[in-house]
Design a protein around this motif. Structure first.
Motif, mmCIF file in Angstrom:
data_model
loop_
_atom_site.group_PDB
_atom_site.id
_atom_site.type_symbol
_atom_site.label_atom_id
_atom_site.label_comp_id
_atom_site.label_asym_id
_atom_site.label_seq_id
_atom_site.Cartn_x
_atom_site.Cartn_y
_atom_site.Cartn_z
ATOM 1 N N SER A 54 26.236 44.175 45.629
ATOM 2 C CA SER A 54 25.561 44.727 44.454
ATOM 3 C C SER A 54 26.148 44.209 43.141
ATOM 4 O O SER A 54 25.430 44.092 42.139
ATOM 5 C CB SER A 54 25.639 46.255 44.471
ATOM 6 N N ALA A 55 27.426 43.925 43.120
ATOM 7 C CA ALA A 55 28.103 43.588 41.869
ATOM 8 C C ALA A 55 27.966 42.110 41.531
ATOM 9 O O ALA A 55 28.201 41.242 42.371
ATOM 10 C CB ALA A 55 29.576 43.960 41.964
ATOM 11 N N ASN A 56 27.581 41.832 40.293
ATOM 12 C CA ASN A 56 27.783 40.512 39.717
ATOM 13 C C ASN A 56 29.155 40.502 39.069
ATOM 14 O O ASN A 56 29.620 41.540 38.577
ATOM 15 C CB ASN A 56 26.719 40.201 38.664
ATOM 16 N N ILE A 57 29.812 39.358 39.052
ATOM 17 C CA ILE A 57 31.128 39.284 38.429
ATOM 18 C C ILE A 57 31.132 38.198 37.357
ATOM 19 O O ILE A 57 30.458 37.174 37.491
ATOM 20 C CB ILE A 57 32.255 39.036 39.466
ATOM 21 N N SER A 58 31.873 38.445 36.293
ATOM 22 C CA SER A 58 31.982 37.487 35.192
ATOM 23 C C SER A 58 33.405 37.475 34.653
ATOM 24 O O SER A 58 34.064 38.520 34.582
ATOM 25 C CB SER A 58 31.025 37.839 34.049
ATOM 26 N N ILE A 59 33.851 36.297 34.272
ATOM 27 C CA ILE A 59 35.155 36.139 33.631
ATOM 28 C C ILE A 59 34.957 36.147 32.120
ATOM 29 O O ILE A 59 34.061 35.481 31.599
ATOM 30 C CB ILE A 59 35.835 34.837 34.069
ATOM 31 N N LEU A 60 35.786 36.907 31.425
ATOM 32 C CA LEU A 60 35.755 36.958 29.967
ATOM 33 C C LEU A 60 36.700 35.883 29.438
ATOM 34 O O LEU A 60 37.906 36.090 29.325
ATOM 35 C CB LEU A 60 36.166 38.347 29.469
ATOM 36 N N PHE A 61 36.147 34.704 29.154
ATOM 37 C CA PHE A 61 36.942 33.591 28.645
ATOM 38 C C PHE A 61 37.120 33.733 27.137
ATOM 39 O O PHE A 61 36.153 33.945 26.401
ATOM 40 C CB PHE A 61 36.251 32.255 28.927
ATOM 41 N N ASP A 62 38.361 33.568 26.663
ATOM 42 C CA ASP A 62 38.586 33.556 25.214
ATOM 43 C C ASP A 62 38.678 32.112 24.720
ATOM 44 O O ASP A 62 38.741 31.156 25.502
ATOM 45 C CB ASP A 62 39.812 34.380 24.823
#
Length: 574
Positions: A180-188
């Motif tokens: 169910s989960a989409n995952i994303s990385i928070l890139f700075d």
């Protein structure tokens, strides 16, 4: 052709997703929905719905008029607070997530405040299982809470400086139970600059309860390559460029407002407990004299419909406030009054204009289009602030300092002066959602995306379990064929005669990114966007997409390679 809602595909989607018990067809739903608006707005909304000129978000279509019948939220998307580094907080966020899912909303959550794997804990476990271990916990909640035949929508984000970053990269690779989960990385920006320079990047975490300080260095370029590999094979994680997100919105100059993460589809970024009322305008219906050399956008009609849409979405906030799942959501909705106006039918509009999606003319057109949408949304929200009051957390002096408004200053000095004086009614205005069900039910291209195919088979989560597919034909292509007497023409002959007719797999991916960047310049919130690549796409091509997206000011983007191990909702047939 008849009304769109009499088409079998449209009628089936309306029946399954938007009708209340006792309603026979979309006409009944329109009467229920429009009755929730006052004055002249009521008739405008009724006509817009019947003509597919504008739709509130799917949750609003279903929930408007539900009072006294059942509980359902009018908001599509929610952002939960990042759980604090304690079991109490982790499980409290999980409980709140379950309540939101139960009432039809999707959730985004950022787990970056949770201590990494192996960190010391003061209980019998001795060491932590890490932030990533709780992805499966939240995913399980989403899979268990049924929303009329579909799982709850969830996005889980992790900051790029978290020591569990490499484990997060592999979460979908190592655990096929997470569905169910989409995952994303928070890139700075610091990380992306380190990638460009081939430099090291520092991962760090301070555990307040134990005093432990965890830090190590990561080869940024090497990780970014493995990130590209994961996208090639698994279509995840996606990327959120968090510095751009936090600096390019209406409240970016307000130190009390902090964006946590995105909603599941990536079109809305918000602070803790924020909820957004979505809605979308049909751009195709704004093209005058389509498929001729005189085809053009009706700018006056565009401004009229943007004003109507902003006013309608603001009214839905008032109707739906008491329907919000949590008391914290109700407070946030009252304090910020965030809306998210987007579009659908954009790819169809370009075909009606004879413009190739992704080309220089299309990029220029989209920049002008969204500039006008943004300006009219600002004007309308400012007028509503004068008439009804600004959103309660509004500080007009800080609002006017936001870079996205300063960007407009030289050409729109009067508007900026009015915002400094009266503020805005809404803390967020534009969000470009994918409009999957809405655009499909009335036969138009979704969101700001290109056509996925000239004709293709589609299913939904609920219909997929029954093994059912239904055909969806690009509205603009069908209309062009009828206008030219080419109803039986093959797809290949259409491409040869009309080279501006392109689909997602025909467009250079960098052009695709530059289209998004042109739109993002004038979108204060987010854009749901997926770049489709053919089977065999290389890691280098994927990395170039993400680098270009960051360099051109996009807030986030996702890549999907045909044939990857992720199950596709769409099945291409032409």
């Amino acid at each position: 052709m008849g009304p769109w809602y009499e088409d079998p595909v449209g009628a089936e989607i309306v029946r399954r997703k938007y009708l209340h018990e006792g309603e026979r067809d979309f006409g009944d739903a329109v009467e229920r929905i429009s009755a929730c608006f006052d004055g002249g707005l009521r008739e405008k909304i009724r006509v817009a719905l019947l003509n597919a000129d504008f739709f509130p978000g799917g949750r609003s279509l279903f929930a408007l008029g539900c009072k006294g019948k059942f509980k359902a939220t009018t908001s599509n998307c929610y952002v939960l607070p990042s759980p604090a580094d304690s079991l109490d907080s982790i499980f409290e966020v999980g409980k709140q997530m379950a309540v939101i899912f139960s009432q039809g909303g999707g959730c985004g959550v950022n787990v970056s405040r949770l201590r990494p794997q192996g960190a010391r804990v003061r209980n019998a476990s001795r060491t932590s299982t890490g932030a990533v271990s709780f992805v499966s916990f939240y995913d399980k909640i989403a899979s268990l809470i049924n929303q009329n035949g579909r799982r709850g929508a969830l996005l889980v984000g992790l900051a790029c400086d978290h020591p569990d970053l490499e484990e997060f990269l592999k979460v979908k690779q190592n655990d096929d139970r997470i569905q169910s989960a989409n995952i994303s990385i928070l890139f700075d920006d610091t990380f992306m600059k380190a990638v460009a320079l081939g430099a090291k990047y520092r991962l760090r975490f301070n555990v307040d309860s134990t005093g432990e300080r965890i830090a190590r260095e990561l080869d940024a370029a090497d990780f970014f390559r493995r990130f590209g590999d994961s996208n090639r094979d698994y279509a995840e994680p996606g990327a959120i460029f968090i510095d751009r997100v936090r600096s390019w919105n209406l409240l970016s100059a307000d130190p009390e407002y902090r964006i946590e993460v995105a909603n599941p589809c990536g079109e809305f970024f918000g602070n803790a407990y924020s909820a957004c009322n979505l809605g979308s305008l049909n751009i195709y219906s704004l093209i005058g004299r389509p498929f001729t050399e005189q085809a053009e956008l009706d700018a006056d009609l565009l401004r009229e419909r943007v004003a109507m849409a902003v006013e309608a979405l603001d009214a839905i906030i008032d109707y739906g406030c008491e329907l919000q799942p949590l008391a914290e959501n109700r407070r946030n909705v009252q304090d910020y009054r965030q809306i998210g106006l987007g579009v659908f039918g954009l790819a169809d509009a370009l075909i009606a204009l004879g413009i190739r999606y992704g080309g220089p003319t299309a990029i220029s057109f989209c920049g002008r289009l969204f500039r006008e949408i943004f300006l009219q949304a600002l004007r309308t929200s400012n007028r509503l602030a004068r008439e009804k009051g600004a959103f309660p957390s509004c500080r007009p002096d800080l609002l006017a300092r936001a870079p996205i408004l300063q960007f407009l200053q030289s050409a729109e000095s009067n508007l900026l002066a009015d915002i400094r004086r009266f503020g805005l009614r809404n803390a967020s205005l534009l969000s470009v959602a994918p409009t999957g069900s809405i655009s499909t039910m009335c036969g138009y291209s979704g969101g700001a995306e290109p056509l996925y195919g000239l004709a293709y088979q589609r299913t939904t989560h609920s219909l997929a379990r029954q093994g059912k597919l239904f055909p969806v034909f690009a509205r603009s292509v069908r209309d062009l064929m009828r206008k030219r007497g080419m109803e039986k023409a093959a797809a290949e002959s259409l491409r040869q005669e009309f080279p501006y007719i392109v689909t997602a797999h025909d467009i250079d991916p960098i052009e695709r990114v530059r289209m998004q960047a042109a739109i993002q310049t004038y979108v204060d919130n987010g854009i749901s966007s997926t770049v489709n690549l053919p089977a065999g796409a290389t890691t280098e091509a994927i990395m170039a997409i993400y680098r270009t997206a960051w360099q051109t000011g996009c807030k986030g983007i996702t890549v999907f390679v045909a044939g990857s191990r992720r199950t596709a909702i769409l099945g291409r047939s032409s």
